[in-house]
Design a protein around this motif. Structure first.
Motif, PDB file in Angstrom:
ATOM      1  N   ALA A  88      11.350  16.670 -51.841  1.00 17.33           N
ATOM      2  CA  ALA A  88      10.181  17.468 -52.191  1.00 17.33           C
ATOM      3  C   ALA A  88       8.917  16.632 -52.293  1.00 17.33           C
ATOM      4  N   CYS A  89       9.062  15.375 -52.732  1.00 16.88           N
ATOM      5  CA  CYS A  89       7.917  14.478 -52.859  1.00 16.88           C
ATOM      6  C   CYS A  89       7.417  14.072 -51.471  1.00 16.88           C
TER       7      CYS A  89
ATOM      8  N   GLN B  91      10.061  13.291 -58.605  1.00 19.05           N
ATOM      9  CA  GLN B  91       8.777  13.167 -57.920  1.00 19.05           C
ATOM     10  C   GLN B  91       7.815  12.287 -58.713  1.00 19.05           C
ATOM     11  N   GLU B  92       8.349  11.531 -59.663  1.00 16.04           N
ATOM     12  CA  GLU B  92       7.540  10.736 -60.578  1.00 16.04           C
ATOM     13  C   GLU B  92       7.602   9.256 -60.201  1.00 16.04           C
TER      14      GLU B  92
ATOM     15  N   TRP C  25       0.657  14.562 -45.427  1.00 18.92           N
ATOM     16  CA  TRP C  25       1.774  15.058 -44.632  1.00 18.92           C
ATOM     17  C   TRP C  25       2.953  15.349 -45.560  1.00 18.92           C
ATOM     18  N   ASP C  26       3.525  16.525 -45.421  1.00 21.53           N
ATOM     19  CA  ASP C  26       4.655  16.937 -46.253  1.00 21.53           C
ATOM     20  C   ASP C  26       5.916  16.958 -45.390  1.00 21.53           C
ATOM     21  N   PRO C  27       6.739  15.901 -45.449  1.00 20.23           N
ATOM     22  CA  PRO C  27       7.899  15.827 -44.547  1.00 20.23           C
ATOM     23  C   PRO C  27       8.923  16.917 -44.805  1.00 20.23           C
ATOM     24  N   GLY C  28       9.072  17.339 -46.065  1.00 24.03           N
ATOM     25  CA  GLY C  28      10.052  18.378 -46.378  1.00 24.03           C
ATOM     26  C   GLY C  28       9.649  19.733 -45.846  1.00 24.03           C
TER      27      GLY C  28
END
Length: 549
Positions: A231-232, A256-257, A208-211
């Motif tokens: 973005a993460c 995003q790391e 799932w990509d919330p952004g």
């Protein structure tokens, strides 16, 4: 003993055995390791790697349209990993598991942690928009949306191989998996393994990509996107809290790391010790300064721009906004079931903001929900001279609130749609509300705003300090609802309470958790005093600092 008695005892024994099969938590092995007593710890106990994590530290983005994902199902509390030399076992304990299809958990492993050049890739699979500062060799994935009977392995490949067994115990919010080590050919039976456990939300077997899906942030009250906010796709990381200190922000300015990791030593395929538990960042990230990306909050009376503190409860001043955060679900929940009143989630304060431009005082109060705008009665008592304890009107709060302070207020700002739907009010030494300024409400976001001319607050300092606190009561026809006098029920026990059980009428206090630790009990055996308060410093009419009073 008669045959009938023998039969009865045998039948009872059979029922007990059947019940144990029905109600016992499904388990792929007996987990015997002793967990650390504190969160954010990593230990080896009885060969089990045990990682504990804080409750409620996960991202909470979701789509109100689909009511997905369920954020509490993504809040990992404990992770266990065990190898017996033949199989590797995992056990994940969540805050809730209302839907077994909610989480997508990755156990990411590096079989040569001393060689950063070795491994398959830095990026995690399934379009996770998430990477590591080191390369992984294998990932054990648990996602019942991919397959509800088996976990899967990414072994130096982007293609999952389904192998092993799954067990789910929704009542205890536990998922277990077993994978044969034959699916991990280079698993170091005598060596070291670097690991991290990352929780995503499931999206039809993927991530799932919330952004991208323009999710709603219930804690802040905004709709997010990839371009400016997040973005993460990570929701939680075992052994790291809060998650938003690790991964945050957009593609350009964010991170995003995942830096946290745990390295275990093995002997004959058994975990023997924790060789390392720490953080590692790439060279690129080491050059970047910590920068949280926070878009302005669209307000009806002003745009709010300050970044809130990362802790809750917490306080800070950013962009001249005095911001106080408060944990969710820490309020009193007494209510009348036959009246369905009050709606106690409408009384759960999450964040408060004050801003002064030298002409007006602006107020923003964010609640867990605002199903009914008439639910809350918000009081903000203010002391203009906090260094003079003898100055002020009274320690007791107005409207028969049955609540006092350890200091005297000069003025109380009130917001109660039962008194006025268009204006806040000010109570001074006359004890009579004076309606002034403007009100705005956004029930979808659970936000109430107020704008009060400083001319209605004579004595409010341009340069100096104020002491204040923000208290949430329940509204009762414009006054204060008294749960002890209204035969309210405690939903946790089913008991109808009286003033012998709870004399104060407070439901929540901004910046203090839980409320029951501050105000509690009856007149003779409790406390009706709100001790939590904050001192805010003003310079040239602007807030420049805040401390706990």
């Amino acid at each position: 003993m008669t045959n009938s008695k023998v039969f009865l005892l045998a039948f009872i024994a059979l029922l007990a055995f059947t019940a144990s099969l029905v109600y016992a938590a499904p388990s792929l092995r007996q987990w015997t390791g002793t967990a650390p007593s504190m969160p954010l710890k990593v230990v080896i106990s009885n060969g089990e790697l045990i990682v504990t994590d804080l409750s409620n530290d996960q991202y909470k983005y979701y789509s109100p349209q689909y009511n997905w994902p369920i954020p509490s199902d993504l809040d990992i509390l404990e992770a266990r990993v065990y190898s017996d030399g033949q199989n590797i076992y995992v056990r994940y304990k969540f805050q809730t598991l209302k839907s077994k299809y909610s989480p997508y958990v990755m156990l990411v492993m590096d079989f040569m942690p001393d060689n950063d050049m070795d491994g398959f890739d830095n990026w995690l699979p399934d379009w996770s928009d998430t990477k590591l500062p080191w390369k992984w060799d294998a990932i054990i994935g648990v996602n019942l949306g991919k397959k509800d009977s088996q976990p899967f392995v990414f072994y130096r490949s982007w293609n999952p191989q389904f192998v092993g067994s799954l067990a789910v115990d929704q009542d205890n919010a536990v998922i277990e998996a077993m994978v044969p080590l034959s699916a991990l050919p280079d698993f170091p039976r005598n060596g070291k393994i670097r690991m991290v456990i990352v929780v995503f939300a499931n999206d039809y077997g993927g991530i799932w990509d919330p952004g991208k899906k323009k999710n709603y942030d219930p804690e802040i009250g905004i709709v997010i996107n990839e371009e400016t906010f997040y973005a993460c796709n990570v929701y939680d990381i075992a052994g790291q809290a809060p998650t938003n200190m690790e991964v945050y922000g957009n593609w350009k300015d964010g991170v995003q790391e995942v830096a946290v990791y745990y390295t275990v030593s093995t002997s004959n395929g058994i975990f023997t010790s924790v060789a390392d538990y720490g953080r590692k960042v790439s060279y690129e990230r080491s050059l970047a300064k910590m920068k949280l990306i926070y878009p302005p909050l669209p307000g009806q009376l002003r745009n709010w721009a300050g970044t809130p503190p990362l802790t809750s409860p917490g306080s800070t001043v950013v962009s001249n906004e005095a911001i106080i955060t408060d944990p969710s679900n820490d309020q009193y929940k007494y209510y009348r079931p036959d009246w369905n009143w009050p709606i106690t989630s409408d009384l759960d304060v999450l964040e408060t903001r004050l801003y002064s431009d030298g002409q007006y005082l602006y107020i923003r109060v964010k609640l867990s929900t605002l199903k009914n705008k008439y639910s809350p009665y918000i009081m903000i008592p203010i002391d203009y001279t906090p260094d003079n304890p003898s100055d002020g009107v009274s320690e007791w709060l107005p409207d028969w609130s049955d609540t006092n302070l350890p200091w005297k207020w000069n003025v109380v700002i009130g917001i109660n749609f039962g008194k006025s739907e268009t204006q806040p009010f000010v109570i001074d030494s006359s004890w009579n509300p004076k309606f002034t300024g403007q009100l705005a409400v956004n029930q979808t976001q659970g936000v109430i705003e107020a704008k009060i001319p400083l001319s209605s607050l004579p004595g409010f300092p341009t340069n100096g300090k104020i002491k204040y606190t923000v208290i949430i009561f329940a509204n009762s026809f414009g006054g204060v609802w008294d749960p002890g006098q209204n035969n309210a029920v405690d939903p946790s026990t089913g008991k109808t309470i009286s003033e012998d059980d709870y004399a104060s009428d407070v439901y929540d206090i901004a910046g203090q958790a839980p409320t029951s630790a501050e105000v509690y009990g009856g007149w003779g055996n409790g406390s009706q005093t709100v001790k939590t308060a904050f001192t805010a410093q003003l310079t040239n009419g602007l807030f420049v600092g805040i401390t706990s009073a």
